[in-house]
Design a protein around this motif. Structure first.
Motif, PDB file in Angstrom:
ATOM      1  N   ALA A 189      -9.294  12.451  -0.739  1.00 27.98           N
ATOM      2  CA  ALA A 189     -10.034  13.846  -0.540  1.00 27.98           C
ATOM      3  C   ALA A 189     -10.150  14.269   0.992  1.00 27.98           C
ATOM      4  CB  ALA A 189     -11.555  13.518  -1.011  1.00 27.98           C
ATOM      5  N   ALA A 190     -10.145  13.337   1.788  1.00 29.08           N
ATOM      6  CA  ALA A 190     -10.093  13.811   3.238  1.00 29.08           C
ATOM      7  C   ALA A 190      -8.725  14.551   3.420  1.00 29.08           C
ATOM      8  CB  ALA A 190     -10.286  12.656   4.073  1.00 29.08           C
ATOM      9  N   GLU A 191      -7.587  14.177   2.921  1.00 25.02           N
ATOM     10  CA  GLU A 191      -6.403  14.905   3.228  1.00 25.02           C
ATOM     11  C   GLU A 191      -6.190  16.095   2.335  1.00 25.02           C
ATOM     12  OE1 GLU A 191      -3.228  11.878   3.244  1.00 25.02           O
ATOM     13  OE2 GLU A 191      -4.147  10.728   4.592  1.00 25.02           O
ATOM     14  N   GLY A 192      -7.135  16.361   1.679  1.00 29.41           N
ATOM     15  CA  GLY A 192      -7.215  17.757   0.755  1.00 29.41           C
ATOM     16  C   GLY A 192      -6.367  17.683  -0.337  1.00 29.41           C
ATOM     17  N   TYR A 193      -6.581  16.560  -1.155  1.00 26.59           N
ATOM     18  CA  TYR A 193      -5.735  16.456  -2.511  1.00 26.59           C
ATOM     19  C   TYR A 193      -7.018  16.471  -3.352  1.00 26.59           C
ATOM     20  CZ  TYR A 193      -1.876  14.859   0.188  1.00 26.59           C
ATOM     21  OH  TYR A 193      -0.564  14.977   0.944  1.00 26.59           O
ATOM     22  N   PRO A 194      -6.529  17.101  -4.780  1.00 27.62           N
ATOM     23  CA  PRO A 194      -7.556  17.465  -5.438  1.00 27.62           C
ATOM     24  C   PRO A 194      -8.067  16.361  -6.252  1.00 27.62           C
ATOM     25  CG  PRO A 194      -5.469  18.140  -6.355  1.00 27.62           C
ATOM     26  CD  PRO A 194      -5.229  17.725  -5.198  1.00 27.62           C
TER      27      PRO A 194
ATOM     28  N   GLY B   3     -18.668  10.563 -12.276  1.00 26.23           N
ATOM     29  CA  GLY B   3     -19.718  11.282 -11.434  1.00 26.23           C
ATOM     30  C   GLY B   3     -19.222  12.193 -10.472  1.00 26.23           C
ATOM     31  N   PRO B   4     -19.971  12.778  -9.313  1.00 31.83           N
ATOM     32  CA  PRO B   4     -19.601  13.820  -8.640  1.00 31.83           C
ATOM     33  C   PRO B   4     -18.480  13.629  -7.506  1.00 31.83           C
ATOM     34  CG  PRO B   4     -21.727  12.779  -7.879  1.00 31.83           C
ATOM     35  CD  PRO B   4     -21.454  12.143  -8.891  1.00 31.83           C
ATOM     36  N   ASP B   5     -18.014  12.324  -7.331  1.00 31.35           N
ATOM     37  CA  ASP B   5     -17.099  12.201  -6.414  1.00 31.35           C
ATOM     38  C   ASP B   5     -15.821  12.628  -7.090  1.00 31.35           C
ATOM     39  OD1 ASP B   5     -18.505  11.011  -4.497  1.00 31.35           O
ATOM     40  OD2 ASP B   5     -17.876   8.771  -4.906  1.00 31.35           O
ATOM     41  N   GLY B   6     -15.660  12.278  -8.356  1.00 27.13           N
ATOM     42  CA  GLY B   6     -14.458  12.974  -9.126  1.00 27.13           C
ATOM     43  C   GLY B   6     -13.365  11.735  -9.281  1.00 27.13           C
ATOM     44  N   ARG B   7     -12.129  12.296  -9.827  1.00 30.92           N
ATOM     45  CA  ARG B   7     -11.272  11.417  -9.932  1.00 30.92           C
ATOM     46  C   ARG B   7      -9.775  12.002 -10.193  1.00 30.92           C
ATOM     47  NH1 ARG B   7     -13.679  11.470 -16.031  1.00 30.92           N
ATOM     48  NH2 ARG B   7     -12.497  13.107 -16.865  1.00 30.92           N
ATOM     49  N   VAL B   8      -8.854  11.224 -10.002  1.00 31.06           N
ATOM     50  CA  VAL B   8      -7.441  11.815  -9.997  1.00 31.06           C
ATOM     51  C   VAL B   8      -7.269  12.085 -11.357  1.00 31.06           C
ATOM     52  CG1 VAL B   8      -5.026  11.471  -9.619  1.00 31.06           C
ATOM     53  CG2 VAL B   8      -6.774  10.525  -7.926  1.00 31.06           C
ATOM     54  N   ALA B   9      -6.692  13.289 -11.678  1.00 37.53           N
ATOM     55  CA  ALA B   9      -6.339  13.661 -12.953  1.00 37.53           C
ATOM     56  C   ALA B   9      -5.178  12.939 -13.797  1.00 37.53           C
ATOM     57  CB  ALA B   9      -5.850  15.150 -12.811  1.00 37.53           C
TER      58      ALA B   9
ATOM     59  N   GLU C 256       0.825  -1.078   0.113  1.00 34.80           N
ATOM     60  CA  GLU C 256       0.011   0.055  -0.030  1.00 34.80           C
ATOM     61  C   GLU C 256       0.854   1.114  -0.003  1.00 34.80           C
ATOM     62  OE1 GLU C 256      -3.925  -1.347   2.460  1.00 34.80           O
ATOM     63  OE2 GLU C 256      -2.385  -0.434   3.664  1.00 34.80           O
ATOM     64  N   LEU C 257       0.252   2.277  -0.542  1.00 37.60           N
ATOM     65  CA  LEU C 257       1.064   3.638  -0.490  1.00 37.60           C
ATOM     66  C   LEU C 257      -0.108   4.851   0.038  1.00 37.60           C
ATOM     67  CD1 LEU C 257       2.887   3.491  -3.856  1.00 37.60           C
ATOM     68  CD2 LEU C 257       3.926   3.642  -1.871  1.00 37.60           C
ATOM     69  N   THR C 258       0.516   5.680   0.328  1.00 31.99           N
ATOM     70  CA  THR C 258      -0.220   6.894   0.936  1.00 31.99           C
ATOM     71  C   THR C 258      -0.546   7.923  -0.253  1.00 31.99           C
ATOM     72  OG1 THR C 258       1.689   8.078   1.437  1.00 31.99           O
ATOM     73  CG2 THR C 258       0.796   6.693   3.386  1.00 31.99           C
ATOM     74  N   PRO C 259      -1.558   8.626   0.133  1.00 33.07           N
ATOM     75  CA  PRO C 259      -1.929   9.753  -0.897  1.00 33.07           C
ATOM     76  C   PRO C 259      -0.988  10.453  -1.135  1.00 33.07           C
ATOM     77  CG  PRO C 259      -3.673   9.412   0.448  1.00 33.07           C
ATOM     78  CD  PRO C 259      -2.817   8.558   0.951  1.00 33.07           C
ATOM     79  N   THR C 260       0.032  10.970  -0.061  1.00 32.91           N
ATOM     80  CA  THR C 260       0.795  12.038   0.228  1.00 32.91           C
ATOM     81  C   THR C 260       2.074  11.350  -0.868  1.00 32.91           C
ATOM     82  OG1 THR C 260       0.362  12.293   2.238  1.00 32.91           O
ATOM     83  CG2 THR C 260       2.566  13.247   1.636  1.00 32.91           C
ATOM     84  N   TRP C 261       2.422  10.202  -0.848  1.00 36.59           N
ATOM     85  CA  TRP C 261       3.573   9.748  -1.576  1.00 36.59           C
ATOM     86  C   TRP C 261       3.114   9.681  -3.225  1.00 36.59           C
ATOM     87  CZ3 TRP C 261       4.498   6.170  -5.508  1.00 36.59           C
ATOM     88  CH2 TRP C 261       5.772   6.052  -5.868  1.00 36.59           C
ATOM     89  N   VAL C 262       1.783   9.340  -3.537  1.00 37.33           N
ATOM     90  CA  VAL C 262       1.197   9.216  -4.921  1.00 37.33           C
ATOM     91  C   VAL C 262       1.181  10.623  -5.409  1.00 37.33           C
ATOM     92  CG1 VAL C 262      -0.539   8.581  -6.328  1.00 37.33           C
ATOM     93  CG2 VAL C 262       0.185   7.325  -4.293  1.00 37.33           C
TER      94      VAL C 262
END
Ligand SMILES: [Fe+2]
Length: 371
Positions: free
Chosen positions: A359-364, A294-300, A268-274
């Motif tokens: 998203a909870a960690e504030g990444y777009p 949909g409205p949840d969105g996706r990573v660019a 596993e990897l964390t959002p911060t590293w990704v």
């Protein structure tokens, strides 16, 4: 966003105030034991196996245990200890018999010592004979003891190398282990036939080498005629254990990413590293097209292949770049990660906590524009 529920260590301990886990390494038949005092969350781990470090650490982290020490019953000849890796990961002390003379030991142990974790403790008893540095650990209330290779289920450790001595082992077992209460449960260092614990009463009655009416002469005669083959890993295991499992510099190949392994066994990897490495990796989204758009969105820039289609469309995933798999919570992507690993993909990891945590960690997240 949903926050993962906090774990109750008391619940994990079955409602009691001592958490206990028995872990097993199938390759070497080695048992590893984790004990933790529930109120303080402090714990100790006994007889770790180098190759199982990721598993053991994941359990300790998931349970939120503050590891006080990683201790070994002796310098093993059949596997390398995970103590040094555990020390590196958690800062815990490394405990081994002072008599073993190994490097990197910060908690040199001797008969009569006490290893304290929170409100509980293990009493150290010297039980030499299999090796000259063998120790057994007895829980404070004498309800359980960890006998290493001194006493096994219906057996005992061999005495024909590492300064072993059958007379010494006879005395150790009879004076230090079989004098414990009948009801004391004994947890061995190894078993190769699926037996995982025994009791003082049982071994006194049924151990074929030393129980029943066996005398010291019978025991020594038995031990001196075992004619066992030399353990095949001894040439690598003993030098490794004399460094407390610290790898030689050449042993440590750099990993492609700081992977954490969950107790479920997945990288596993964390959002911060990704986020920091987004330009160098492929992000594979395995949700449905409706969720992706949909409205949840996706990573660019992420690639969509819904989980049910993954097997048939895996050739669409670029090779030559590490792959991080994502979904809403990290659950479907865990399954996808498993599938990809099974299919032979090497550099692949799951996004821990999925896009919810992202998203909870504030990444777009990009939301597709609605036509
Ligand atoms: Fe051993």
């Amino acid at each position: 966003m949903a926050v993962a529920p906090a774990l109750s260590l008391s619940a994990a301990a079955g409602g009691g105030c001592l958490l206990f886990r028995q872990l097993f390494d199938g390759d070497t038949g080695t048992f590893t034991y984790l004990l933790a005092d529930v109120p303080s969350r402090q714990g100790v781990i006994i007889d770790t196996v180098f190759e199982q470090h990721g598993r053991d650490l994941a359990l300790i982290l998931e349970l939120g245990i503050e590891l006080v020490a990683s201790i070994d019953t002796h310098a093993h000849a059949d596997h390398v200890t995970g103590s040094w890796l555990m020390h590196e990961s958690t800062g815990c002390a490394i405990g081994l018999a002072a008599a073993a003379g190994a490097e990197n030991v910060s908690l040199p142990l001797a008969h009569g010592d006490s290893i304290v974790f929170g409100g509980r403790s293990l009493e150290v008893r010297a039980t030499p004979g299999h090796t000259n540095g063998c120790l057994s650990f007895v829980l404070d209330d004498q309800s359980m003891a960890f006998s290493g290779d001194a006493l096994l289920v219906r057996g005992c450790g061999r005495c024909d190398f590492q300064q072993g001595n059958a007379h010494t082992l006879w005395s150790s077992i009879n004076e230090q282990l079989l004098t414990l209460p009948d009801s004391c449960l004994l947890y061995p260092g190894h078993d190769y036939t699926g037996r995982n614990l025994t009791s003082v009463a049982e071994e006194r009655a049924f151990n074929p080498r030393l129980g029943g009416y066996a005398s010291e002469r019978d025991f020594v005669g038995h031990m001196e005629n075992l004619k066992l083959p030399h353990p095949h890993k001894i040439s690598e295991a003993l030098p490794g254990n004399m460094r407390s499992g610290k790898p030689r510099a050449v042993d440590t190949a750099p990993a492609w990413a700081p992977l954490a392994r969950s107790y479920a066994g997945l990288p596993e990897l964390t959002p911060t590293w990704v986020v920091a490495h987004q330009g160098e990796i492929t992000i594979l989204d395995v949700r449905s097209a409706e969720e992706f758009n949909g409205p949840d969105g996706r990573v660019a820039g992420s690639l969509l292949i819904p989980l049910p289609e993954l097997e048939g469309r895996s050739s669409e995933i670029p090779t030559g770049r590490p792959l991080v798999v994502v979904c809403h919570s990290g659950s479907r992507s865990a399954l996808a990660t498993q599938q990809l690993l099974k299919a032979g993909r090497k550099q692949v990891a799951n996004l821990r906590g999925g896009l919810s945590r992202w998203a909870a960690e504030g990444y777009p997240l990009d939301v597709a524009s609605q036509a």
